[in-house]
Scaffold this motif. Structure first.
Motif, PDB file in Angstrom:
ATOM      1  N   HIS A 264       0.852  -1.187   0.000  1.00 21.14           N
ATOM      2  CA  HIS A 264       0.000   0.000   0.000  1.00 21.14           C
ATOM      3  C   HIS A 264       0.882   1.229   0.000  1.00 21.14           C
ATOM      4  N   PRO A 265       0.579   2.222  -0.861  1.00 19.60           N
ATOM      5  CA  PRO A 265       1.519   3.332  -1.034  1.00 19.60           C
ATOM      6  C   PRO A 265       1.615   4.308   0.135  1.00 19.60           C
ATOM      7  N   ASP A 266       0.598   4.370   0.987  1.00 22.88           N
ATOM      8  CA  ASP A 266       0.700   5.353   2.068  1.00 22.88           C
ATOM      9  C   ASP A 266       0.158   4.801   3.382  1.00 22.88           C
ATOM     10  N   GLU A 267       0.246   5.622   4.413  1.00 27.01           N
ATOM     11  CA  GLU A 267      -0.129   5.165   5.752  1.00 27.01           C
ATOM     12  C   GLU A 267      -0.626   6.342   6.576  1.00 27.01           C
ATOM     13  N   TYR A 268      -1.345   6.054   7.642  1.00 27.26           N
ATOM     14  CA  TYR A 268      -1.721   7.072   8.615  1.00 27.26           C
ATOM     15  C   TYR A 268      -0.779   6.981   9.803  1.00 27.26           C
ATOM     16  N   HIS A 269       0.045   8.007   9.934  1.00 28.09           N
ATOM     17  CA  HIS A 269       0.999   8.040  11.038  1.00 28.09           C
ATOM     18  C   HIS A 269       0.340   8.703  12.237  1.00 28.09           C
ATOM     19  N   ILE A 270       0.494   8.098  13.406  1.00 21.70           N
ATOM     20  CA  ILE A 270      -0.125   8.660  14.609  1.00 21.70           C
ATOM     21  C   ILE A 270       0.921   9.498  15.336  1.00 21.70           C
ATOM     22  N   GLY A 271       0.627  10.766  15.454  1.00 24.28           N
ATOM     23  CA  GLY A 271       1.601  11.737  15.942  1.00 24.28           C
ATOM     24  C   GLY A 271       1.610  11.905  17.449  1.00 24.28           C
ATOM     25  N   PRO A 272       2.394  12.847  17.942  1.00 20.46           N
ATOM     26  CA  PRO A 272       2.588  13.066  19.382  1.00 20.46           C
ATOM     27  C   PRO A 272       1.317  13.466  20.129  1.00 20.46           C
ATOM     28  N   GLN A 273       0.367  14.053  19.420  1.00 22.31           N
ATOM     29  CA  GLN A 273      -0.903  14.394  20.068  1.00 22.31           C
ATOM     30  C   GLN A 273      -1.997  13.387  19.712  1.00 22.31           C
ATOM     31  N   GLY A 274      -1.597  12.302  19.072  1.00 26.80           N
ATOM     32  CA  GLY A 274      -2.576  11.320  18.644  1.00 26.80           C
ATOM     33  C   GLY A 274      -3.229  11.703  17.323  1.00 26.80           C
ATOM     34  N   GLU A 275      -2.693  12.751  16.682  1.00 27.41           N
ATOM     35  CA  GLU A 275      -3.264  13.188  15.414  1.00 27.41           C
ATOM     36  C   GLU A 275      -2.797  12.284  14.270  1.00 27.41           C
ATOM     37  N   LEU A 276      -3.569  12.243  13.194  1.00 23.10           N
ATOM     38  CA  LEU A 276      -3.230  11.398  12.051  1.00 23.10           C
ATOM     39  C   LEU A 276      -2.544  12.206  10.976  1.00 23.10           C
ATOM     40  N   ILE A 277      -1.422  11.690  10.510  1.00 25.38           N
ATOM     41  CA  ILE A 277      -0.670  12.356   9.453  1.00 25.38           C
ATOM     42  C   ILE A 277      -0.562  11.372   8.292  1.00 25.38           C
ATOM     43  N   ASN A 278      -1.168  11.726   7.156  1.00 24.09           N
ATOM     44  CA  ASN A 278      -1.070  10.845   5.995  1.00 24.09           C
ATOM     45  C   ASN A 278       0.318  11.013   5.382  1.00 24.09           C
ATOM     46  N   GLN A 279       1.041   9.907   5.210  1.00 26.93           N
ATOM     47  CA  GLN A 279       2.387  10.010   4.650  1.00 26.93           C
ATOM     48  C   GLN A 279       2.672   8.797   3.781  1.00 26.93           C
ATOM     49  N   PRO A 280       3.645   8.943   2.853  1.00 28.80           N
ATOM     50  CA  PRO A 280       3.959   7.797   2.006  1.00 28.80           C
ATOM     51  C   PRO A 280       4.627   6.692   2.821  1.00 28.80           C
ATOM     52  N   THR A 281       4.362   5.457   2.447  1.00 31.47           N
ATOM     53  CA  THR A 281       5.061   4.320   3.051  1.00 31.47           C
ATOM     54  C   THR A 281       6.372   4.130   2.300  1.00 31.47           C
ATOM     55  N   LEU A 282       7.443   3.892   3.062  1.00 32.04           N
ATOM     56  CA  LEU A 282       8.771   3.770   2.453  1.00 32.04           C
ATOM     57  C   LEU A 282       9.191   2.299   2.364  1.00 32.04           C
ATOM     58  N   LEU A 283       9.971   1.996   1.328  1.00 36.02           N
ATOM     59  CA  LEU A 283      10.519   0.648   1.194  1.00 36.02           C
ATOM     60  C   LEU A 283      11.333   0.315   2.445  1.00 36.02           C
ATOM     61  N   PHE A 284      11.149  -0.883   2.965  1.00 37.23           N
ATOM     62  CA  PHE A 284      11.790  -1.318   4.210  1.00 37.23           C
ATOM     63  C   PHE A 284      11.502  -0.324   5.342  1.00 37.23           C
ATOM     64  N   ASN A 285      10.353   0.306   5.257  1.00 39.93           N
ATOM     65  CA  ASN A 285       9.899   1.226   6.303  1.00 39.93           C
ATOM     66  C   ASN A 285      10.905   2.347   6.580  1.00 39.93           C
ATOM     67  N   GLY A 286      11.685   2.702   5.580  1.00 41.50           N
ATOM     68  CA  GLY A 286      12.675   3.769   5.750  1.00 41.50           C
ATOM     69  C   GLY A 286      14.055   3.272   6.163  1.00 41.50           C
ATOM     70  N   TYR A 287      14.223   1.962   6.324  1.00 39.56           N
ATOM     71  CA  TYR A 287      15.510   1.411   6.761  1.00 39.56           C
ATOM     72  C   TYR A 287      16.301   0.763   5.619  1.00 39.56           C
ATOM     73  N   ALA A 288      15.978   1.171   4.377  1.00 38.91           N
ATOM     74  CA  ALA A 288      16.614   0.521   3.217  1.00 38.91           C
ATOM     75  C   ALA A 288      18.139   0.574   3.273  1.00 38.91           C
ATOM     76  N   LYS A 289      18.690   1.699   3.714  1.00 35.94           N
ATOM     77  CA  LYS A 289      20.152   1.794   3.671  1.00 35.94           C
ATOM     78  C   LYS A 289      20.804   0.824   4.684  1.00 35.94           C
ATOM     79  N   ASP A 290      20.054   0.449   5.702  1.00 32.83           N
ATOM     80  CA  ASP A 290      20.574  -0.498   6.689  1.00 32.83           C
ATOM     81  C   ASP A 290      20.358  -1.957   6.296  1.00 32.83           C
ATOM     82  N   VAL A 291      19.253  -2.243   5.606  1.00 34.50           N
ATOM     83  CA  VAL A 291      18.883  -3.660   5.442  1.00 34.50           C
ATOM     84  C   VAL A 291      18.765  -4.150   4.000  1.00 34.50           C
ATOM     85  N   ALA A 292      18.765  -3.235   3.026  1.00 33.82           N
ATOM     86  CA  ALA A 292      18.538  -3.676   1.639  1.00 33.82           C
ATOM     87  C   ALA A 292      19.536  -4.762   1.214  1.00 33.82           C
ATOM     88  N   HIS A 293      20.762  -4.687   1.728  1.00 38.64           N
ATOM     89  CA  HIS A 293      21.782  -5.670   1.331  1.00 38.64           C
ATOM     90  C   HIS A 293      21.390  -7.105   1.713  1.00 38.64           C
TER      91      HIS A 293
END
Ligand SMILES: Nc1nc2c(c(=O)[nH]1)N[C@H]1C(S)=C(S)[C@@H](COP(=O)(O)O)O[C@H]1N2
Ligand SMILES: [Mo]
Length: 304
Positions: A264-293
């Protein structure tokens, strides 16, 4: 927004949030809330590029949970968490190892220095959080038991105790909850054996007294309330893969471009006040540089 199976919508989140804010003052929840912060001696803080002020609202992270042993909805785990008795507690580490060991939880917690690490946490259902976990790299434990040359995978088993975990009296999932990683994934320094969150002992609803956290995979890989870690030669069949193999593959690396139901291309991120922030989902959840290998040369569409 097209979230998959036991699907939630932003309005569900708001509704549940209102409900948990009401129940948070209630006795059951208060009784199940964590113990003293002093139980955990943290030796280092690691931000991994995230800002601590962005951590998801603590009350949200502890009252909007997936923990099917308590029940399939998000608020039951926190309401019933006190049912699970977490002392005494032992964790068996065995299988393809030279030195099988059984640890009392209070000993296990001390075999390596605890770090406070802030990670992204992505549930396959379409929501995500930013959580400061406390624990140490699972590799520290695995090295102690000295894996044999046959150890190709690691199998994680959650507690089976139908008298304390009501949903284990049903067959909604196969019990006990089981998960698995390839040995190199399990040995990766980001893979955390977790004993706490937000500076406190891990609440039962979040997987107390000890859970796994694998930040580049969908949340269900991070099995809660562990009683056994077994090194094995053959690839385990995790609970969710057994339930729905087309959606929940063995790898379940976060991947916005998968053609399976979990892609799924995006996600609802739950912020510090419990608010919802729509943001893109990243490959390997943003950890590609650590785990892609770890997945070099593998077809991520085939090995989802
Ligand atoms: N034993 C067990 N572990 C589990 C689950 C579960 O139902 N049972 N749910 C998983 C899912 S789907 C997610 S998203 C995370 C949720 O962790 P959290 O409640 O700390 O956010 O736990 C995972 N670990
Ligand atoms: Mo999840």
């Amino acid at each position: 927004m097209n979230i998959i199976p036991s699907s939630i919508t932003p309005s569900d989140i708001y509704w549940n949030r209102r409900r948990f804010i009401q129940t948070i003052t209630g006795l059951t929840v208060a009784a199940s809330l964590p113990v003293k912060a002093s139980d955990l001696h943290v030796i280092a803080h690691r931000n991994y590029g995230l800002n601590r002020s962005e951590a998801t609202l603590f009350d949200f992270a502890t009252h909007y949970n997936n923990f099917y042993e308590f029940g399939p909805d998000k608020t039951t785990p926190s309401n019933l968490a006190a049912l699970l008795v977490t002392r005494p507690w032992t964790v068996v580490v065995d299988g393809e190892v030279h030195k099988p060991m059984t640890f009392d939880i209070d000993v296990l917690q001390k075999i390596s220095g605890l770090e406070d690490r802030i990670y992204r946490h992505r549930c396959v259902e379409g929501w995500s959080m930013t959580i400061p976990w406390i624990g140490y790299s699972l590799s520290k434990l695995l090295k102690k038991v000295r894996p044999t040359g046959n150890a190709k995978f690691v199998e994680f088993t959650s507690v089976y105790r139908p008298s304390q975990l009501p949903e284990q009296n049903t067959s909604i999932l196969q019990w006990p909850y089981l998960e698995g990683l390839r040995i190199d994934e399990a040995m990766h320094p980001l893979t955390l054996l977790c004993f706490g969150m937000y500076g406190q002992t891990l609440p039962n609803q979040n997987g107390g007294p000890v859970r796994l956290v694998v930040p580049w995979k969908y949340g269900f890989k991070s099995a809660k309330s562990l009683v056994r870690i077994r090194l094995v030669e053959d690839q385990p069949i995790p609970t969710w893969q057994l339930k729905r193999p087309d959606a929940y593959g063995f790898y379940s690396n976060v991947n916005p471009s998968l053609s399976t139901p979990s892609g799924h291309p995006d996600e609802y991120h739950i912020g510090p006040q419990g608010e919802l922030i729509n943001q893109p989902t990243l490959l390997f959840n943003g950890y590609a540089k650590d785990v892609a290998h770890l997945y070099k040369g593998m077809d991520l569409g085939q090995f989802y």
